[in-house]
Design an enzyme around this catalytic site. Structure first.
Site, PDB file in Angstrom:
ATOM      1  N   ASP A  17      63.803  26.622  27.251  1.00  0.00           N
ATOM      2  CA  ASP A  17      62.972  26.126  26.167  1.00  0.00           C
ATOM      3  C   ASP A  17      64.135  26.189  25.164  1.00  0.00           C
ATOM      4  OD1 ASP A  17      61.381  27.496  26.140  1.00  0.00           O
ATOM      5  OD2 ASP A  17      60.056  26.181  27.301  1.00  0.00           O
ATOM      6  N   ASN A  59      63.470  36.386  39.391  1.00  0.00           N
ATOM      7  CA  ASN A  59      63.268  35.561  38.316  1.00  0.00           C
ATOM      8  C   ASN A  59      62.028  36.763  37.234  1.00  0.00           C
ATOM      9  OD1 ASN A  59      63.480  32.689  36.979  1.00  0.00           O
ATOM     10  ND2 ASN A  59      60.834  32.868  36.717  1.00  0.00           N
ATOM     11  N   GLU A  88      63.874  28.037  33.174  1.00  0.00           N
ATOM     12  CA  GLU A  88      62.685  27.941  32.947  1.00  0.00           C
ATOM     13  C   GLU A  88      63.265  27.303  31.247  1.00  0.00           C
ATOM     14  OE1 GLU A  88      59.205  29.929  32.934  1.00  0.00           O
ATOM     15  OE2 GLU A  88      59.405  30.703  34.790  1.00  0.00           O
ATOM     16  N   HIS A 101      63.524  31.206  27.829  1.00  0.00           N
ATOM     17  CA  HIS A 101      62.569  30.447  26.741  1.00  0.00           C
ATOM     18  C   HIS A 101      63.149  31.300  25.567  1.00  0.00           C
ATOM     19  CE1 HIS A 101      59.857  29.096  29.386  1.00  0.00           C
ATOM     20  NE2 HIS A 101      59.183  30.182  30.048  1.00  0.00           N
ATOM     21  N   GLU A 126      58.629  38.021  37.061  1.00  0.00           N
ATOM     22  CA  GLU A 126      58.793  38.827  36.004  1.00  0.00           C
ATOM     23  C   GLU A 126      57.590  40.560  36.017  1.00  0.00           C
ATOM     24  OE1 GLU A 126      55.827  36.317  33.356  1.00  0.00           O
ATOM     25  OE2 GLU A 126      57.219  34.753  33.171  1.00  0.00           O
TER      26      GLU A 126
HETATM   27  O1  9MR Z   1      53.779  26.727  31.730  1.00  0.00           O
HETATM   28  C1  9MR Z   1      52.587  27.285  32.330  1.00  0.00           C
HETATM   29  C2  9MR Z   1      51.389  27.425  32.204  1.00  0.00           C
HETATM   30  O2  9MR Z   1      50.808  25.871  32.254  1.00  0.00           O
HETATM   31  C3  9MR Z   1      50.688  28.540  31.739  1.00  0.00           C
HETATM   32  O3  9MR Z   1      49.109  28.371  31.800  1.00  0.00           O
HETATM   33  C4  9MR Z   1      51.254  29.309  31.833  1.00  0.00           C
HETATM   34  C5  9MR Z   1      49.991  31.072  32.446  1.00  0.00           C
HETATM   35  O4  9MR Z   1      50.869  31.923  32.080  1.00  0.00           O
HETATM   36  O5  9MR Z   1      52.631  29.550  32.828  1.00  0.00           O
HETATM   37  C6  9MR Z   1      53.006  28.539  32.684  1.00  0.00           C
HETATM   38  O6  9MR Z   1      54.569  28.598  33.238  1.00  0.00           O
HETATM   39  C7  9MR Z   1      55.370  30.017  32.990  1.00  0.00           C
HETATM   40  C8  9MR Z   1      55.897  30.402  34.155  1.00  0.00           C
HETATM   41  O7  9MR Z   1      55.234  30.382  35.207  1.00  0.00           O
HETATM   42  C9  9MR Z   1      56.291  31.595  34.232  1.00  0.00           C
HETATM   43  N1  9MR Z   1      57.134  31.660  33.055  1.00  0.00           N
HETATM   44  C10 9MR Z   1      56.618  31.551  31.956  1.00  0.00           C
HETATM   45  C11 9MR Z   1      56.422  30.517  31.995  1.00  0.00           C
HETATM   46  C12 9MR Z   1      55.950  29.618  30.081  1.00  0.00           C
HETATM   47  O8  9MR Z   1      54.743  30.504  30.080  1.00  0.00           O
END
Ligand code: 9MR
Length: 475
Positions: free
Chosen positions: A281, A210, A279, A249, A165
């Protein structure tokens, strides 16, 4: 509701549902016992999986979760446990405990592991901010972090999200220049360096950039176009990037996104880079919870199917990872205004989306799906540590003739005669160490082994009650 009560309730609902999940998912007829996503993915040289939610790491998840996970999938990612704040909570003091737990689970169950994520502006340990703006110190911190984390899991993590990101959300995409301790202190060179350090620590690991919103297409100024330009630059400069991850997402209304992912895969194929869906969904607006109809779930299934079609049809796509397994555990409800974006519902029952994924896999026979991976990547030697490797390694005890059954190979076709031949028996091929290489069905007394490279193997043909094991030579 207390934790225990909640667990009990989900268990009693899901015990029935788990049976349905496994039965409904794969056991359409007696011979379809192996028709899990995992099996069909493996036969196609692809990896399909989900995260292990943080609840799994904390032993706070229903047993159904792991049972379904290891049966249905062949790649795994930690939701939070391999991120910076989890692995280096104090300066140069590393905590690999939870990550190691996942590696052990993955090895015991033959799952590929994606590592997520090394250089990211979010979930950085607080202590790093003490060095804000100090370029040399931040470079040293990031180098030390990447080197120690990647080295710790060298050979065990097949692929890393090296940078996550790093592009901003502006209309004219550029690097994320605010709220990023790495960019603000170091500048864009932190990205290039991160790939170089990761490669040095594990030269065999795939290394990805990513990001989210890449599924919005290759328009001028879009994130996807910006990333393709950077990949071009990285490749031209010898930066060891091998893959891009599109997080994806999305929401149910985002109907054009599968074809945008296809276009991105094609653009990256020209640069000899793999595209992974990392990722996925496909959420419904949160307000629709409780009001969703069969048609809504079918629409969600249709979108999943389109993504899976694209994934299987584009030769430079390797992994398809969904950000969660069950709607009972999903960041969508916890952190987004969305809900019910995954393959299994809150009771662990497979949704129409699951059937759509299976339908897509079946519509793309193994002989037509290309894999971007080598044989050793697809079938890595097992390193089970103290854990059992399950029953996948067989003892090689050839039984040339049993119950009037015989098998022989001519070219790349295996011929089976005798009682087993007419039964759609299962054919498993193992290497000489007993590691599974390939599986297929015996149809009308034959099985096609054309995807196997030359060499000596052990083949096992069985129909549940009868089996025959024999050494074969493929030339
Ligand atoms: O699913 C993850 C969630 O439990 C955390 O609180 C969050 C914090 O940033 O990150 C989520 O996972 C993220 C991933 O690491 C990167 N892309 C977005 C995902 C969803 O937020």
């Amino acid at each position: 509701m207390g934790k225990e009560e909640k667990m009990r309730k989900i268990h009693s609902l899901s015990r029935i549902a788990l049976g349905a999940a496994i039965l409904g998912a794969g056991f359409m007829n007696a011979n379809a016992a192996d028709e899990t996503i995992r099996q069909l993915a493996k036969e196609r040289g692809r990896f399909i999986g989900t995260i292990l939610n943080s609840e799994w790491f904390n032993d706070d998840i229903e047993p159904e979760f792991q049972e379904i996970h290891k049966t249905q999938f062949n790649v795994v990612v930690a939701e939070n446990e391999m991120k910076f704040d989890a692995t280096e909570p104090k300066e140069d003091e590393f905590n690999f405990e939870k990550g190691d737990k996942m590696i052990k689970y993955a090895q015991a169950n033959g799952l590929r592991v994606r590592g997520h994520a090394l250089a990211w502006h979010s979930q950085v340990a607080n202590w790093v901010n003490n060095y804000s703006g100090q370029k040399e110190k931040l470079l040293a911190v990031l180098k030390n972090h990447i080197t120690k984390v990647v080295s710790h899991w060298k050979g065990k993590i097949a692929e890393w999200d090296v940078v996550n990101e790093a592009v901003n959300d502006d209309y004219n995409a550029d690097w994320r220049s605010t709220n990023s301790v790495w960019y603000e202190g170091i500048g864009a060179e932190f990205l290039d360096s991160a790939f170089v350090w990761a490669h040095k620590a594990d030269p065999d690991a795939e290394l990805c950039y990513n990001d989210y919103s890449l599924e919005w297409g290759l328009r001028e100024g879009s994130k996807a176009s910006f990333v393709v330009e950077q990949v071009k630059r990285w490749k031209a400069n010898g930066i060891p990037i091998t893959c891009v991850g599109t997080q994806t997402h999305i929401e149910i209304a985002h109907e054009t996104t599968p074809q945008n992912v296809r276009a991105l895969a094609k653009a990256l194929a020209e640069l000899n880079v793999t595209l992974n869906i990392t990722e996925l969904d496909i959420g419904f607006p949160k307000g629709s919870a409780g009001k969703l109809t069969e048609a809504d779930y079918a629409k969600q299934g249709h979108l999943y199917r389109q993504f899976m079609d694209v994934f299987l049809e584009e030769p430079n796509m390797g992994e398809f990872v969904i950000w969660g397994l069950t709607d009972a555990h999903s960041w969508l409800d916890e952190q987004q205004g969305k809900t019910e974006g995954l393959l299994y519902d809150k009771q662990y029952k497979p949704k129409p989306a699951y059937d759509s994924v299976m339908a897509s896999l079946k519509a793309h026979p193994a002989s037509e799906v290309k894999t971007p991976y080598s044989e050793t990547v697809l079938n890595p030697p097992k390193d089970c540590g103290d854990e059992s490797c399950g029953d996948s390694i067989i003892a090689i005890k050839p039984s040339a003739i049993a119950n009037n059954i015989s098998i022989h190979i001519a070219g790349r076709t295996l011929f089976i005669t005798g009682v087993i031949a007419g039964k759609n028996a299962k054919v498993d091929v193992f290497d000489m160490q007993g590691r599974p290489i390939f599986s297929t069905k015996c149809e009308k007394g034959r099985a096609d082994l054309s995807s196997i490279t030359e060499g000596l193997y052990v083949v096992r043909v069985h129909d549940g009650s009868t089996s025959i094991v024999k050494k074969i030579s493929i030339k």
